[in-house]
Structures are given as C-alpha cells and as structure tokens.
Design a protein around this motif. Structure first.
Motif, PDB file in Angstrom:
ATOM      1  N   PRO A 150      81.340  25.439  69.520  1.00  0.00           N
ATOM      2  CA  PRO A 150      82.484  24.728  68.925  1.00  0.00           C
ATOM      3  C   PRO A 150      82.586  23.270  69.351  1.00  0.00           C
ATOM      4  CG  PRO A 150      83.153  26.857  69.839  1.00  0.00           C
ATOM      5  CD  PRO A 150      81.739  26.639  70.248  1.00  0.00           C
TER       6      PRO A 150
ATOM      7  N   GLY B 175      81.880  30.687  71.678  1.00  0.00           N
ATOM      8  CA  GLY B 175      83.143  30.117  72.160  1.00  0.00           C
ATOM      9  C   GLY B 175      82.986  29.089  73.266  1.00  0.00           C
TER      10      GLY B 175
ATOM     11  N   LEU C 175      74.514  14.155  57.570  1.00  0.00           N
ATOM     12  CA  LEU C 175      73.595  14.903  58.431  1.00  0.00           C
ATOM     13  C   LEU C 175      72.733  15.819  57.600  1.00  0.00           C
ATOM     14  CD1 LEU C 175      74.188  18.168  59.219  1.00  0.00           C
ATOM     15  CD2 LEU C 175      76.251  17.129  60.109  1.00  0.00           C
TER      16      LEU C 175
HETATM   17  N1  LIG Z   1      71.585  18.490  61.985  1.00  0.00           N
HETATM   18  C1  LIG Z   1      71.723  19.310  63.031  1.00  0.00           C
HETATM   19  N2  LIG Z   1      71.063  20.474  63.055  1.00  0.00           N
HETATM   20  C2  LIG Z   1      71.211  21.296  64.138  1.00  0.00           C
HETATM   21  C3  LIG Z   1      72.079  20.939  65.214  1.00  0.00           C
HETATM   22  C4  LIG Z   1      72.747  19.693  65.151  1.00  0.00           C
HETATM   23  O1  LIG Z   1      73.499  19.281  66.078  1.00  0.00           O
HETATM   24  N3  LIG Z   1      72.553  18.916  64.036  1.00  0.00           N
HETATM   25  N4  LIG Z   1      72.301  21.832  66.258  1.00  0.00           N
HETATM   26  C5  LIG Z   1      71.911  23.224  66.115  1.00  0.00           C
HETATM   27  C6  LIG Z   1      72.898  24.110  65.398  1.00  0.00           C
HETATM   28  N5  LIG Z   1      74.307  23.692  65.403  1.00  0.00           N
HETATM   29  C7  LIG Z   1      74.662  22.593  64.724  1.00  0.00           C
HETATM   30  O2  LIG Z   1      74.243  22.342  63.645  1.00  0.00           O
HETATM   31  C8  LIG Z   1      75.353  24.560  65.839  1.00  0.00           C
HETATM   32  C9  LIG Z   1      75.094  25.724  66.517  1.00  0.00           C
HETATM   33  C10 LIG Z   1      76.144  26.599  66.856  1.00  0.00           C
HETATM   34  C11 LIG Z   1      77.448  26.299  66.527  1.00  0.00           C
HETATM   35  C12 LIG Z   1      78.577  27.217  66.794  1.00  0.00           C
HETATM   36  O3  LIG Z   1      79.692  26.909  66.435  1.00  0.00           O
HETATM   37  N6  LIG Z   1      78.335  28.372  67.389  1.00  0.00           N
HETATM   38  C13 LIG Z   1      79.332  29.381  67.571  1.00  0.00           C
HETATM   39  C14 LIG Z   1      78.810  30.703  67.032  1.00  0.00           C
HETATM   40  C15 LIG Z   1      78.567  30.642  65.556  1.00  0.00           C
HETATM   41  C16 LIG Z   1      77.834  31.879  65.042  1.00  0.00           C
HETATM   42  O4  LIG Z   1      78.506  32.833  64.678  1.00  0.00           O
HETATM   43  O5  LIG Z   1      76.595  31.867  65.009  1.00  0.00           O
HETATM   44  C17 LIG Z   1      79.640  29.534  69.049  1.00  0.00           C
HETATM   45  O6  LIG Z   1      78.744  29.290  69.868  1.00  0.00           O
HETATM   46  O7  LIG Z   1      80.778  29.899  69.353  1.00  0.00           O
HETATM   47  C18 LIG Z   1      77.699  25.128  65.863  1.00  0.00           C
HETATM   48  C19 LIG Z   1      76.665  24.269  65.523  1.00  0.00           C
HETATM   49  C20 LIG Z   1      70.605  23.321  65.337  1.00  0.00           C
HETATM   50  N7  LIG Z   1      70.588  22.491  64.182  1.00  0.00           N
END
Ligand SMILES: Nc1nc2c(c(=O)[nH]1)N[C@@H](CN(C=O)c1ccc(C(=O)N[C@@H](CCC(=O)O)C(=O)O)cc1)CN2
Length: 283
Positions: free
Chosen positions: A263, A259, A94
């Motif tokens: 995740p 949360g 990715l």
């Molecule tokens: N190649 C990719 N880029 C992006 C994707 C994707 O699916 N593939 N999606 C978003 C960002 N994203 C994955 O990459 C993503 C966003 C948030 C989380 C996450 O675990 N969030 C936590 C909080 C984390 C924090 O402290 O900021 C939560 O919501 O509990 C995981 C993945 C854009 N880019």
C-alpha cells in the motif's frame, strides 16, 4: 514488537493529498491526472493497476487506463506514450512492469517524459536521486519504505542494513536512499555467500528477493527491524520473503504482507503524481 502498518500510513498520506488536491483543483480548474499503461493480462499486474486506479479515485484524481495487447509492437507502445506525453490533462504516466520479452523495457521507460515519470524509473530521475536533486521523482517502493522508517522514528544513522535483492525497481534505489540516511548498507544477490551470517549481523533487513519465507528466525538477531518487500503467491495465498510468524518473535519492528510495503508503493505513486501536478502549476 511493533507491526508497521503500511495500510494505515498509506491511508493517512492519501487523506492529506485528497485535501490539498481539492483546494488546488478549485484554483486551477482541473484535476491531477495519472495514465496507466498495461500490456497483456498478467493477473498480478491487473491487481496492482486496479489498486492504483482505486487510489486515484480515492483522492479525486483523474485517471485513465490504457490496456494493450500482449503482442503490441514496441513502436506502437512508443506512440501511445508519445500521445500521453503531449496530453496536458496527464501529470503522471506509468507503464506497468513486467513487459513482454519482445519489448525493450529501458527504451519504454526512457520514452516517458522525465517530468511525468511518476514511477521514478527514467534515467534522468535515477540520476537526480543519485545526486540528491529534489526536483526528480523517487521510485515508489523504496520511497515508501523510507517513509515508514520516518513515521515510526526508526533512526538509520550508523545502522548495518542488509538489502536482499538488487532489482532496478527496489534493491538498487533502496540501497541509495539508505546511504542518504547514513546507514551502512550491504546489498545481496543470488550469488552472495554466507547470507545467513550477514543476516545475523544486520540491525535492519530489507527483503526484496522474491523467495517465499527466505528470512527465518535462525537468521536474524534479537531486536532486528524487518521490512518485507516480497509479494509471493503460494497455494493461492499471499506471503512475503520473511517467515512473519517466526521472525516477528525476535523483531522490534516488522512489516506484514499484505498490508505493509504494498500500500505504501501506491501512496508514493499518488504523492509523485501530485508533485508533478504542483510542479506544472508552478511553471
Ligand atoms: N510500473 C511499475 N511496475 C511495477 C512496480 C512499480 O512500482 N511500477 N512495482 C511492482 C508491483 N507494484 C506496483 O506496481 C505493486 C505491488 C504490490 C502492491 C500492493 O498493494 N500489494 C498489496 C497486496 C495486493 C494483492 O492482493 O496482491 C499488499 O502488499 O498489501 C502494489 C503495487 C512490480 N511492477
């Protein structure tokens, strides 16, 4: 009101994959592998990539992170992807988004072998999703949301679902996956008129607009199911597109931020990588 616990559900999925993977690894003699390319030093992207690598470690996958300079040329980025396409220890590739503006995102995504595109963004995988060909990979965030509905027995048949946002990563594929569940879907964008009225009629709201606290109590009806895909940083604090404190008083189900969906996005990435590993073993 039930809070949909994305963290617990993702942990359950990771536990199952860890177990299945450790059995398969013994037979096959190699681990499943994920390669993550990150260009530049966007702080949020750094966090997401770190979380993805941690999840790989959690389930026993091999992982590699390729960190590239903000000013890398598209040609050099394409050559990194080519190396990974030909690497037999890598099942999933990715490229973390967003990319710097001088790079053509679609060109990069489509340079990844469709069989290793565990983000599910490649044109081939989008086409497979459209016609329901199960050999492809589904985009991780919408797939994670669908998994939440299934886990919490939320039936979408005949429901009026409002998706706010029409990005390639979330809004568009989410709309398609909801259609597959026989929901009646309306997808909104920044030009949509009377959003508030549309929200009031919706049985299910999926907010993926990137505006902090866009969805308020006055907008939604009693018993609504609310999925918050937004991740906004306001005064150093994380919040979603939904005013959780207020809207949770009216909702029957709601996801928190953090949360919730975040995740699940990572759990679906691990699931896709494991699927790619399995598909390779079965070839
Ligand atoms: N190649 C990719 N880029 C992006 C994707 C994707 O699916 N593939 N999606 C978003 C960002 N994203 C994955 O990459 C993503 C966003 C948030 C989380 C996450 O675990 N969030 C936590 C909080 C984390 C924090 O402290 O900021 C939560 O919501 O509990 C995981 C993945 C854009 N880019």
């Amino acid at each position: 009101m039930t809070i949909i616990d994305g963290k617990a559900l993702s942990e359950k999925i990771l536990r199952e994959i860890e177990q299945e993977h450790s059995e398969l690894e013994k037979k096959v003699g190699r681990k499943a592998g994920l390669a993550v390319i990150i260009v530049g030093d966007n702080p949020a992207s750094q966090i997401y990539v770190r979380n993805k690598i941690k999840a790989c470690e959690r389930v026993g996958f091999h992982s590699e992170t390729i960190r590239l300079d903000e000013n890398i040329t598209e040609e050099n980025l394409l050559s990194e992807i080519k190396k990974l396409n030909n690497n037999n220890n890598v099942d999933g590739i990715l490229v973390q988004l967003p990319l710097p503006e001088h790079i053509d995102e679609l060109n990069i995504i489509n340079a990844i072998s469709a069989e290793k595109d565990v983000d599910g963004f490649h044109t081939t995988n989008i086409g497979k999703m459209m016609i329901g060909d199960k050999s492809g990979f589904l985009p991780c965030t919408p797939a994670g949301v669908i998994q939440m509905f299934e886990e919490y027995n939320i039936d979408l048949k005949g429901k009026d679902v409002l998706v706010i946002g029409q990005s390639n990563i979330v809004g568009k594929p989410m709309t398609l996956l909801l259609m597959r569940k026989h929901a009646t879907v309306q997808t909104c964008n920044s030009k949509t008129k009377n959003l508030s009225e549309k929200l009031q009629r919706a049985d299910v709201v999926i907010a993926a607009a990137g505006y902090p606290k866009l969805v308020k109590t006055t907008d939604v009806k009693e018993g609504v199911v609310v999925i918050d895909v937004g991740i906004n940083r306001v005064d150093g604090k994380l919040c979603g597109d939904v005013d959780f404190e207020e809207v949770s008083k009216k909702a029957s189900f709601i996801t928190p931020v953090p949360g919730g969906v975040g995740p699940m996005t990572i759990a679906m990435l691990i699931k896709n990588t494991f699927k790619s590993y399995n598909q390779k073993m079965n070839k």
